[in-house]
Enzyme design. Structure first.
Site, PDB file in Angstrom:
ATOM      1  N   GLY A  18       0.826  -1.209   0.000  1.00  0.00           N
ATOM      2  CA  GLY A  18       0.000   0.000   0.000  1.00  0.00           C
ATOM      3  C   GLY A  18       0.851   1.245   0.000  1.00  0.00           C
ATOM      4  N   LYS A  40       7.221  -0.660   6.636  1.00  0.00           N
ATOM      5  CA  LYS A  40       6.653   0.651   6.323  1.00  0.00           C
ATOM      6  C   LYS A  40       7.804   1.619   6.115  1.00  0.00           C
ATOM      7  CE  LYS A  40       2.940   2.250   8.375  1.00  0.00           C
ATOM      8  NZ  LYS A  40       2.005   2.678   7.306  1.00  0.00           N
ATOM      9  N   ASP A 141      -4.792   9.194  15.559  1.00  0.00           N
ATOM     10  CA  ASP A 141      -5.287   9.145  14.181  1.00  0.00           C
ATOM     11  C   ASP A 141      -6.043   7.833  13.931  1.00  0.00           C
ATOM     12  OD1 ASP A 141      -3.869   9.273  10.824  1.00  0.00           O
ATOM     13  OD2 ASP A 141      -5.726  10.116  11.611  1.00  0.00           O
TER      14      ASP A 141
END
Length: 745
Positions: A18, A40, A141
């Site tokens: 992603g 990531k 978040d």
């Protein structure tokens, strides 16, 4: 980043999973451990950013990555590693097999998820948030894309620390220029929008937005314009979810509306209260109203009842020294010390006429803030188990604080306290004792002998006295500290119970097993009453109860308690938490002691798989489980297999821990035992003598373990028909034991 394919010569990027505003996520292979992971990669730090900004970004990233890596809960994505490669910051995480809630909604053509799935997701996320909030961590978040549902139904929260990283370095103003507060507009709390300080209740609001969306098909304020969404969060009361979907339970409707209260005080007090309300609704379909103060605890999903906590327990930390099994250490009350106001030293009335020393100039606020940040970085290193590095940080901060603030300033003493803690954890108990003594004396001068921080330092002195084998002195110190704690804080205060727990542990080391068992039972009952039956501290004490039962030879009872602790830790901490795995290991020990080696063998095989997956094949705890497997193979008469396992474990321990490490020597002795059972007594004698020589060199000739090794040697000589030599070894052991008994108290 994609061109290099290999990060730090270890993580090979395989394919892109992603891409988002802050970087990319790759499926990768950990070449070192042979497992699949997710990597990531944050956006490269190129020349478009000034050096000061880049420096801040690196520091904030490392700090937040350390915090994220320390989280251990089944509902939180595991962070394995982090670092920087060619200007790119990266996180290595567990690779999840599932879909995030945003993807699930897309799969469902933006229709709401089934009601039972929504409630189950709500329940699991509430548990994960309760855990992270208790560690002092706010996500900032929460949104559907940051919550994953795995193929087996487990729900995990992702990206802890990433949102905070963005907030700390000002991503929105520095990188996008929008000036909008950090967060995703559809899920931001009113206090985030206003730029006010946020706490755990901000996460609860964001989670309310998530639940609203997956339950109804749209977030509570679903407008195209971002500013209209923000104004909706700030000023508009959302429509009840049941107006969009009448099949939703009434209790769920009320919970979501309470989560979406404009004022934080109108929301559930914390995520644990949220979880209790969800559980109560699922079982009774009744609505439990929100109250602004900590409510009376209702029945939890485990069927237990937890009483209301006294006001002084709010914000208390867990007993980081209670059992020594937990990797994640929560910060004690004095460990995050920073100058929050003017420090006023304690004045002894008897010395009121003594001239004041020359006043030290006030240090610059920037220096104080820098030292506080470095102190907290040291704490983060400790939470990751990197004690040597943490010790270096705390030593340097202590020296600078002493120069700037003085030797008896609370911040200086807080740093020295942490130095002592790191020394204790790295096997330097004598040095730790000196450091704690210094802290205790300084705190007694400035705060008084009965101050909780003074008592905390003295209690750590008792702990390291126990590490040094000076259990009688430890007992005296624990007893004196306990008397003050009971007088000043009460018998049920968590700090009092922690001291009583440590006293019970020390009693067992003094050989007072019945006293240890009785006291541990009392502390376990008190902690269950005050903190709840599944609180980590309660379970640590119940673990000590099981240990005492085993020492008393009451193995069936010990097995039962160990099993109960293991099951409770699975539910409270997750199956992969170090404390859960430790309890499972003790279940195996108990099964072996009861002659149920077949069951123990099955347990150890599963435990080895889990330890290898979580910690790696060469981790000391993985090897400890393999050692248990080998012992039980021997008990079943499978000596060829037992010998092969013992040799393999011994070789790895020698490489990883060193040839004279106690665990290595235990494995070497197990090799000798296997050789003996196979009739290879000459080879066994060689191994027994190696163990005895190492223990004599490291522990001394009169240490009980050294003498036990010489007894093994003598037994082996007997088996070889060398009776005269065996008698001589037995005689030397007897003389050494008499010498040791004569030198005792």
């Amino acid at each position: 980043m994609a061109d290099t394919r290999l990060i730090q010569s270890r993580y090979r990027l395989l394919d892109l999973i992603g891409r988002g505003g802050m970087g990319e996520v790759w499926r990768a292979r950990d070449e070192s451990l042979g497992r699949q992971v997710a990597v990531k990669c944050l956006k490269p730090m190129g020349p478009q950013h000034d050096q000061a900004f880049t420096r801040v970004l690196r520091e904030r990233f490392r700090r937040e990555a350390r915090v994220a890596a320390a989280l251990q809960h089944r509902g939180v994505t595991v962070v394995h590693d982090f670092g920087e490669h060619d200007g790119v910051l990266y996180l290595v995480m567990e690779l999840l097999d599932g879909r995030n809630l945003s993807q699930l909604m897309e799969d469902n053509k933006q229709h709401p998820l089934p009601v039972e799935d929504v409630v189950d997701i709500a329940d699991q996320v509430a548990g994960a948030l309760a855990y992270t909030h208790e560690q002092g961590i706010v996500h900032r978040d929460l949104k559907p894309a940051n919550i994953m549902r795995l193929a087996d139904g487990t729900v995990k929260i992702c990206d802890f620390g990433i949102a905070r990283l963005g907030a700390d370095i000002g991503f929105t103003s520095r990188l996008t220029g929008t000036g909008i507060a950090m967060g995703t507009p559809h899920y931001m709390s009113p206090e985030q929008i206003s730029g006010d300080p946020v706490d755990q209740r901000s996460d609860l609001y964001s989670f309310g937005c998530v639940l609203y969306e997956i339950a109804t098909g749209a977030p509570p304020f679903d407008m195209e314009d971002a500013w209209a969404v923000l104004v909706g969060h700030r000023d508009t009361t959302p429509e009840p979810p049941r107006r969009h979907r009448d099949e939703l339970p009434a209790y769920f409707d009320r919970i979501v509306l309470d989560l979406l209260a404009k004022e934080p005080t109108g929301r559930p007090h914390d995520a644990r209260e949220l979880g209790r309300r969800i559980a109560a609704g699922r079982t009774s379909l009744t609505y439990v109203p929100t109250v602004a103060t900590p409510p009376v605890r209702r029945a939890d999903p485990l069927g237990s009842r937890e009483p209301r906590l006294p006001s002084w327990t709010r914000g208390m930390t867990t007993g980081h020294k209670a059992g020594g099994a937990s990797v994640l250490r929560t910060t004690p009350p004095d460990a995050a010390a920073g100058l929050t106001g003017e420090w006023i030293p304690r004045v002894d009335a008897r010395r009121a006429t003594t001239p004041r020393p020359t006043e030290r100039p006030t240090p610059p606020p920037e220096l104080v803030a820098t030292l506080t940040n470095r102190h907290n970085a040291g704490l983060s290193l400790g939470r990751l188990g990197r004690w040597a590095e943490a010790g270096e940080v705390h030593r340097s901060v202590a020296a600078e604080r002493e120069h700037a603030l003085g030797p008896d300033h609370p911040d200086t003493l807080a740093s020295r306290y942490e130095v002592g803690f790191t020394l204790s954890r790295t096997g330097r108990a004598s040095d730790a004792l000196r450091e704690y003594s210094r802290v205790a004396q300084g705190r007694e001068r400035t705060l008084g002998p009965d101050h909780p921080d003074t008592l905390a330092a003295r209690q750590e002195m008792a702990y390291v006295l126990g590490q040094l084998g000076r259990h009688f002195e430890a007992h005296q110190t624990y007893t004196s500290v306990l008397a003050v704690r009971e007088r000043t804080a009460g018998s049920d205060h968590p700090d009092t119970l922690r001291c009583r727990h440590n006293l019970a542990y020390n009693l067992s080391r003094l050989g007072r097993l019945e006293d240890s068992y009785r006291l541990a039972e009392e502390v376990a009952e008190a902690r269950a009453r005050v903190l709840g039956p599944t609180h980590p501290d309660t379970l640590v004490t119940r673990y000590e109860v099981a240990y005492a039962l085993g020492q008393l030879g009451r193995w069936p009872e010990a097995l039962q308690v160990y099993r109960e602790v293991a099951e409770a830790r699975v539910r409270a901490l997750g199956p992969d938490h170090p404390d859960t795995l430790t309890a499972r290991y003790e279940v195996g020990i108990s099964l072996g002691r009861l002659g149920r080696s077949g069951e123990a063998l099955d347990l150890y095989r599963h435990l080895i798989d889990d330890r290898t997956r979580v910690n790696g094949p060469a981790d000391p705890e993985t090897l400890r489980a393999r050692h248990g497997l080998g012992v039980n193979l021997g008990r079943l008469g499978r000596w060829e297999e037992a010998l092969a396992e013992a040799r393999d474990v011994c070789a790895i321990r020698e490489r990883v821990l060193g040839p004279d490490h106690p665990d290595t020597l235990v494995s070497r002795r197990e090799v000798a035992v296997g050789l003996g059972w196979l009739g290879r007594w000459t080879d066994a004698l060689t191994e027994y003598r190696r163990v005895a020589a190492s223990r004599e060199r490291v522990l001394g000739p009169d240490h009980p373990d050294t003498l036990a090794s010489h007894n093994d040697e003598a037994h082996c000589l007997e088996q070889l028909g060398r009776g005269a030599e065996a008698v001589e070894v037995y005689r030397r052991v007897a003389v050494a034991r008499q010498r040791g008994d004569g030198g005792g108290r």
